[in-house]
Design a protein around this motif. Structure first.
Motif, PDB file in Angstrom:
ATOM      1  N   PRO A  53       0.837  -1.201   0.000  1.00 16.33           N
ATOM      2  CA  PRO A  53       0.000   0.000   0.000  1.00 16.33           C
ATOM      3  C   PRO A  53       0.874   1.255   0.000  1.00 16.33           C
ATOM      4  N   LEU A  54       0.382   2.306  -0.621  1.00 11.75           N
ATOM      5  CA  LEU A  54       1.099   3.577  -0.675  1.00 11.75           C
ATOM      6  C   LEU A  54       0.466   4.548   0.312  1.00 11.75           C
ATOM      7  N   ASN A  55       1.279   5.140   1.180  1.00  7.29           N
ATOM      8  CA  ASN A  55       0.800   6.160   2.099  1.00  7.29           C
ATOM      9  C   ASN A  55       0.527   7.424   1.286  1.00  7.29           C
ATOM     10  N   CYS A  56      -0.737   7.677   1.004  1.00  9.36           N
ATOM     11  CA  CYS A  56      -1.107   8.795   0.126  1.00  9.36           C
ATOM     12  C   CYS A  56      -0.807  10.159   0.738  1.00  9.36           C
ATOM     13  N   GLU A  57      -0.750  10.217   2.057  1.00 10.44           N
ATOM     14  CA  GLU A  57      -0.481  11.490   2.713  1.00 10.44           C
ATOM     15  C   GLU A  57       0.940  11.979   2.446  1.00 10.44           C
ATOM     16  N   LYS A  58       1.826  11.066   2.033  1.00 11.41           N
ATOM     17  CA  LYS A  58       3.207  11.436   1.710  1.00 11.41           C
ATOM     18  C   LYS A  58       3.436  11.498   0.205  1.00 11.41           C
ATOM     19  N   THR A  59       2.377  11.331  -0.572  1.00 12.01           N
ATOM     20  CA  THR A  59       2.485  11.340  -2.031  1.00 12.01           C
ATOM     21  C   THR A  59       2.401  12.774  -2.543  1.00 12.01           C
ATOM     22  N   LYS A  60       3.277  13.117  -3.464  1.00 13.78           N
ATOM     23  CA  LYS A  60       3.258  14.465  -4.042  1.00 13.78           C
ATOM     24  C   LYS A  60       2.092  14.619  -5.014  1.00 13.78           C
ATOM     25  N   PHE A  61       1.562  15.810  -5.044  1.00 14.92           N
ATOM     26  CA  PHE A  61       0.492  16.148  -5.970  1.00 14.92           C
ATOM     27  C   PHE A  61       1.025  16.004  -7.400  1.00 14.92           C
ATOM     28  N   PRO A  62       0.315  15.274  -8.283  1.00 14.73           N
ATOM     29  CA  PRO A  62       0.796  15.089  -9.657  1.00 14.73           C
ATOM     30  C   PRO A  62       0.902  16.424 -10.403  1.00 14.73           C
ATOM     31  N   ALA A  63       2.080  16.720 -10.903  1.00 14.44           N
ATOM     32  CA  ALA A  63       2.331  18.006 -11.567  1.00 14.44           C
ATOM     33  C   ALA A  63       1.404  18.237 -12.762  1.00 14.44           C
ATOM     34  N   HIS A  64       1.050  17.178 -13.487  1.00 12.84           N
ATOM     35  CA  HIS A  64       0.201  17.358 -14.667  1.00 12.84           C
ATOM     36  C   HIS A  64      -1.225  17.801 -14.321  1.00 12.84           C
ATOM     37  N   LEU A  65      -1.625  17.664 -13.051  1.00 15.06           N
ATOM     38  CA  LEU A  65      -2.968  18.096 -12.645  1.00 15.06           C
ATOM     39  C   LEU A  65      -3.014  19.551 -12.200  1.00 15.06           C
ATOM     40  N   LEU A  66      -1.863  20.161 -12.034  1.00 13.80           N
ATOM     41  CA  LEU A  66      -1.814  21.532 -11.525  1.00 13.80           C
ATOM     42  C   LEU A  66      -2.614  22.501 -12.393  1.00 13.80           C
ATOM     43  N   HIS A  67      -2.469  22.412 -13.714  1.00 14.73           N
ATOM     44  CA  HIS A  67      -3.204  23.332 -14.589  1.00 14.73           C
ATOM     45  C   HIS A  67      -4.674  22.933 -14.750  1.00 14.73           C
TER      46      HIS A  67
END
Length: 161
Positions: A53-67
């Motif tokens: 499992p991936l700890n989502c709280e430590k996952t970086k926001f995907p750069a491609h979703l920023l715009h």
């Protein structure tokens, strides 16, 4: 007396199910993170063996979703499972979800730098490790079992009155 034992067993079952539901969500919010292109057990017949499992709280926001999403909602809001058909092969990807769970299209946008340029289906859920069809099935069957148990108990109580 036999009916009393049945009621007691049903009540114990309900309490056990409630306790399991409450305590299974303890700890950091995590999602299954894998892709069937590189891990065959990540596909439609999901098998957790070998997938961490991936700890989502430590996952970086995907750069491609920023715009697409902007800076307002950069927190993890759920888990997602996407499916894409390429040359007759179904590719499944499971990961953390960023965005509005009521409007999932922006958050389900594929990364343009990825090999997968389109997504045929995107499912989003809001519970810990929920992005597997078998866990969703367990959730629904567990709720149905609780509902049926309560119905039976109420029916027994009403008929005794």
């Amino acid at each position: 007396m036999r009916m009393g034992k049945l009621c007691l067993l049903l009540i114990i079952g309900l309490l056990a199910g409630f306790t399991q539901t409450v305590f299974s969500n303890a700890g950091p919010f995590s999602c299954w993170h894998c892709e069937s292109l590189t891990q065959s057990n990540c596909g439609e017949n999901f098998d957790v063996n070998g997938i961490e499992p991936l700890n989502c709280e430590k996952t970086k926001f995907p750069a491609h979703l920023l715009h697409i999403i902007g800076t307002l909602n950069q927190n993890v809001t759920g888990c997602m499972k996407t499916t894409t058909e390429i040359n007759g092969e179904i590719i499944v990807r499971r990961s953390c979800f960023f965005g509005d769970v009521k409007n999932i299209n922006p958050g389900c946008t594929p990364d343009p730098s990825s090999l997968i340029r389109h997504i045929d289906n995107c499912e989003v859920c809001e519970k810990h490790l929920c992005n597997t069809s078998s866990s969703l099935l367990r959730l629904y069957s567990h709720s149905l079992l609780e509902f049926l148990s309560i119905t039976i108990i109420l029916n027994i109580i009403i008929h005794k009155l």
